[in-house]
Design an enzyme around this catalytic site. Sequence first.
Site, PDB file in Angstrom:
ATOM      1  N   GLU A  41      37.557 -13.558  28.417  1.00  0.00           N
ATOM      2  CA  GLU A  41      37.095 -12.323  27.771  1.00  0.00           C
ATOM      3  C   GLU A  41      35.625 -12.061  28.062  1.00  0.00           C
ATOM      4  O   GLU A  41      35.219 -10.937  28.319  1.00  0.00           O
ATOM      5  CB  GLU A  41      37.301 -12.415  26.247  1.00  0.00           C
ATOM      6  N   CYS A 199      45.523   4.498  32.538  1.00  0.00           N
ATOM      7  CA  CYS A 199      44.607   5.470  31.923  1.00  0.00           C
ATOM      8  C   CYS A 199      43.192   5.167  32.412  1.00  0.00           C
ATOM      9  O   CYS A 199      42.307   4.777  31.656  1.00  0.00           O
ATOM     10  CB  CYS A 199      44.701   5.396  30.401  1.00  0.00           C
ATOM     11  N   CYS A 209      52.659   7.027  32.699  1.00  0.00           N
ATOM     12  CA  CYS A 209      52.156   6.461  31.443  1.00  0.00           C
ATOM     13  C   CYS A 209      53.262   6.400  30.384  1.00  0.00           C
ATOM     14  O   CYS A 209      53.971   7.386  30.158  1.00  0.00           O
ATOM     15  CB  CYS A 209      51.003   7.321  30.946  1.00  0.00           C
TER      16      CYS A 209
HETATM   17  S1  SF4 Z   1      49.049  10.298  29.273  1.00  0.00           S
HETATM   18 FE1  SF4 Z   1      48.498   8.159  29.299  1.00  0.00          FE
HETATM   19  S2  SF4 Z   1      47.272   7.979  31.149  1.00  0.00           S
HETATM   20 FE2  SF4 Z   1      47.336  10.136  30.649  1.00  0.00          FE
HETATM   21  S3  SF4 Z   1      45.549  10.465  29.380  1.00  0.00           S
HETATM   22 FE3  SF4 Z   1      47.251  10.048  28.022  1.00  0.00          FE
HETATM   23  S4  SF4 Z   1      47.099   7.873  27.610  1.00  0.00           S
HETATM   24 FE4  SF4 Z   1      45.884   8.274  29.424  1.00  0.00          FE
END
Ligand code: SF4
Length: 360
Positions: A41, A199, A209
């Site tokens: 970490e 992300c 995602c």
């Molecule tokens: S859909 Fe997923 S990758 Fe796209 S902004 Fe939202 S959390 Fe981030």
Amino acid sequence: MPGALVLKRFAPAIMEWQKIHGRHGLPWQANKDPYRVWLSEVMLQQTQVATVIPYFEKFTQHFPSVSALAKAHLDEVLGLWSGLGYYSRARNLHQCAQVVVRDWAGQFPTSAQDLQQLPGIGRSTASAIAATCFGQRVTILDGNAKRVLARYLGFEGNIVLPAHEKILWDFAEKMVPEAGMQTMPVYTQALMDLGSAICTVKNPQCMQCPVQNSCSAYAQDKTKSLPLKQKTIKRTSHRLYLWWVNNSMGQVFWLQRPMKGVWAGLYCLPVWEASSEAEFLAQIPCQWHSKCEFLDPVQHVLTHKDFQLIFVKTRLTEANLQDWPNTLEGKWLNHNEWQSLGVPAPVRKIMVQLGANSLI
Ligand code: SF4
């Protein structure tokens, strides 16, 4: 603000995703040893996984336990850290190991609250260790996690401001699944993996995602504008002269830096901050002035500071070694000796490029 359903959907979706698409088999995931998780970490702060792996392996071979690290000399720790940057992490690591041995009988505490009291362990790192190793129901909120959650929640606050960051922490805590060794390590890793693989800062992969259906930033086309991070950082510029002195045996003269300030505690050539060659020369005895060769400046950029590094080469002969200023308490070291010490990365790089032991 997001409703309860949006908060509730997040953890199961990213945990399912992590099992298939997340990172498995990283060297610190082999067991839930808090020493190894803590080490990883700290190394992963501001550093990519691929860079960390060889350092982690080298470190754990040298120091297989927290007590071995606590017993080591700081120079040895800084030497192994050399190249990873942000050296305060290595100094804190060493100090933390000593506190764990002294105050906790060599066993890391099991709660995030106690872990956070140790040197160099902030709230997010404490939570990562407590959740991963002990299944505690606490959340991480490092830079990656802040970005993921701010986008998912459509959080428009400026996350650089402590008051706004606190609101994000409150939301993050509400999104944590039930405590336990079946859930917390997976959830914690999932949040890290989603932030680093999907992300991402630029061009998030929203189509891949697992939480796209509930993501506020995606629905509102705000993935580019969130999270909001408005800093007012004042940059400063510094010109450093580094005196690179070889003796007739090909050794270089090194000094250990003070424990505060730039490159604290590392070994370095004698350094002076000066605005001109004349100002630098005023720092050294005048009989050396004609022996100084000023190399071209090298730019070195840190988060808040711009450095212009000017290496000044001087070769000492047997005869003029006796004029060496005895006010400088340092060491003459050959190439192999200084290579094993903690040396600032730009200094190491330039000296290796130019041939540290070459004589002028
Ligand atoms: S859909 Fe997923 S990758 Fe796209 S902004 Fe939202 S959390 Fe981030």
